[in-house]
Design an enzyme around this catalytic site. Sequence first.
Site, PDB file in Angstrom:
ATOM      1  N   GLU A  31       0.888  -1.171   0.000  1.00  0.00           N
ATOM      2  CA  GLU A  31       0.000   0.000   0.000  1.00  0.00           C
ATOM      3  C   GLU A  31       0.915   1.205   0.000  1.00  0.00           C
ATOM      4  O   GLU A  31       1.038   1.928   0.991  1.00  0.00           O
ATOM      5  CB  GLU A  31      -0.938   0.028   1.220  1.00  0.00           C
ATOM      6  CG  GLU A  31      -1.989   1.148   1.052  1.00  0.00           C
ATOM      7  CD  GLU A  31      -2.808   1.474   2.285  1.00  0.00           C
ATOM      8  OE1 GLU A  31      -3.310   0.546   2.942  1.00  0.00           O
ATOM      9  OE2 GLU A  31      -2.943   2.687   2.578  1.00  0.00           O
ATOM     10  N   HIS A 189      -8.451   1.172  -1.516  1.00  0.00           N
ATOM     11  CA  HIS A 189      -7.801   2.239  -0.743  1.00  0.00           C
ATOM     12  C   HIS A 189      -8.811   3.371  -0.511  1.00  0.00           C
ATOM     13  O   HIS A 189      -9.643   3.624  -1.382  1.00  0.00           O
ATOM     14  CB  HIS A 189      -6.573   2.753  -1.516  1.00  0.00           C
ATOM     15  CG  HIS A 189      -5.752   3.708  -0.735  1.00  0.00           C
ATOM     16  ND1 HIS A 189      -6.067   5.048  -0.631  1.00  0.00           N
ATOM     17  CD2 HIS A 189      -4.639   3.516   0.004  1.00  0.00           C
ATOM     18  CE1 HIS A 189      -5.168   5.636   0.153  1.00  0.00           C
ATOM     19  NE2 HIS A 189      -4.298   4.729   0.547  1.00  0.00           N
ATOM     20  N   ASP A 312       2.206   2.039   3.929  1.00  0.00           N
ATOM     21  CA  ASP A 312       1.467   3.276   3.646  1.00  0.00           C
ATOM     22  C   ASP A 312       2.452   4.426   3.430  1.00  0.00           C
ATOM     23  O   ASP A 312       2.177   5.568   3.768  1.00  0.00           O
ATOM     24  CB  ASP A 312       0.464   3.632   4.752  1.00  0.00           C
ATOM     25  CG  ASP A 312      -0.661   4.542   4.254  1.00  0.00           C
ATOM     26  OD1 ASP A 312      -0.686   4.870   3.052  1.00  0.00           O
ATOM     27  OD2 ASP A 312      -1.524   4.928   5.072  1.00  0.00           O
TER      28      ASP A 312
END
Length: 353
Positions: A31, A189, A312
């Site tokens: 991600e 997302h 992230d």
Amino acid sequence: MKHFVLLALTVASFVHGRVWNDTGVGAIVFEEAWTTAELVGTVGAAPAIGETIAELRANLVDIHNHRLAQMDEFGIDFMVLSCAQPCVQGVSDPETAAAMAVNLNNILADLISNNTLRFGAFAALSMHNASVAAQELNRAVNELGFLGALVNDYQQSGPNDDTLLYYDQPEYDEFWQMVTDLDVPVYFHPRTNVQLLSSLIYSHGFGLKGPAQEFAATLSTHILGLCTNGVFDRFPALKIIVGHLGERLPSDLFRTDEQLLRQVPLGIPMQRNASSYWLTNLYETTAGNFATPLLQFHKSQIGLDRIMHSIDYPFALISEGQEWVNSLTDVLTSEELLGLKRGTAIKILKLDD
Ligand SMILES: *[C@@H]1O[C@H](CO)[C@@H](O)[C@H](O)[C@H]1NC(C)=O
Ligand SMILES: *[C@@H]1O[C@H](CO)[C@@H](O)[C@H](O)[C@H]1NC(C)=O
Ligand SMILES: *[C@@H]1O[C@H](CO)[C@@H](O)[C@H](O)[C@H]1NC(C)=O
Ligand SMILES: *[C@@H]1O[C@H](CO)[C@@H](O)[C@H](O)[C@H]1NC(C)=O
């Protein structure tokens, strides 16, 4: 000469399986946001504590410099890049969105082409039209070597940005058919809401927009829509990945199941309870949610084999995510930790196929 050799390696990798930097212990994370200099101003998010917005933006457009150096320093073997939110989901005009997705996928494929040992990609897709989305996913996977897709929640649409398209409707079956035919995962997302919703819901509470509240609240509804509208019943092999420890969903399964089961007699299309889809179709990542007790609770709810590590980046720091995951030796066996950091991801992303 070096360039030629690397290109040959890239092409060969689609035919004979992917060649990636497999150290046997390093993490695989996916991600991880990237964007173009043109789009970076549209990415609404606060930088990590101690970082400036200028540094965040520089990190979003960088691939081969600071990002790669941090991966080396903190033991990340392989990173999958995707377009920072809202990306194509923030474009209301269908033709503009479709052209943008193709362009972004080509740009990203080109940027990582000299280091596919370390970088892979998820496709950006225009979700205005399921058939257009399916074709671009097919092209990205089969021609560009992408590993799946990442959608930034609902597709905004309409002349005033006031139509929201959710992929739990039957019109999207054509897309889900392609996803399951290709056998690739789709990452869900969060996105910043369109202005209309944002002003209705969040004008009372400065700071609640974005990751603190808005992201999980909005995206978890979309994920539950996939459950209640029977998408997983129609596509039992579908793999959906949800970040930030599942946008809170596995923290609340008792109440979700109990209340949804009351609605089955009222005709919701779902054929099973919501928690069961976490055992067959849904996966979560730790991205941006480095909370050990919560990870342990989710392990008890959905099992560790549904949970994968991610960072992230650059909204969370690589150092922070890696120091946290490596600290889990306190609560996980070394075998469990390897599964979380890489083993499950290797299977889901089919890195060794
Ligand atoms: C492979 O990844 C490790 C980090 O896990 C890194 O230290 C090493 O330099 C990488 N090797 C190559 C060839 O990129
Ligand atoms: C790939 O190309 C970029 C941009 O030219 C460069 O910075 C980077 O060092 C290259 N990486 C490799 C592994 O050659
Ligand atoms: C979606 O795109 C396809 C292929 O371009 C087209 O035939 C179809 O009419 C479009 N559907 C809608 C609802 O616009
Ligand atoms: C949900 O379904 C699974 C099997 O499909 C079952 O084992 C479990 O007890 C169910 N949970 C609830 C709360 O109904």
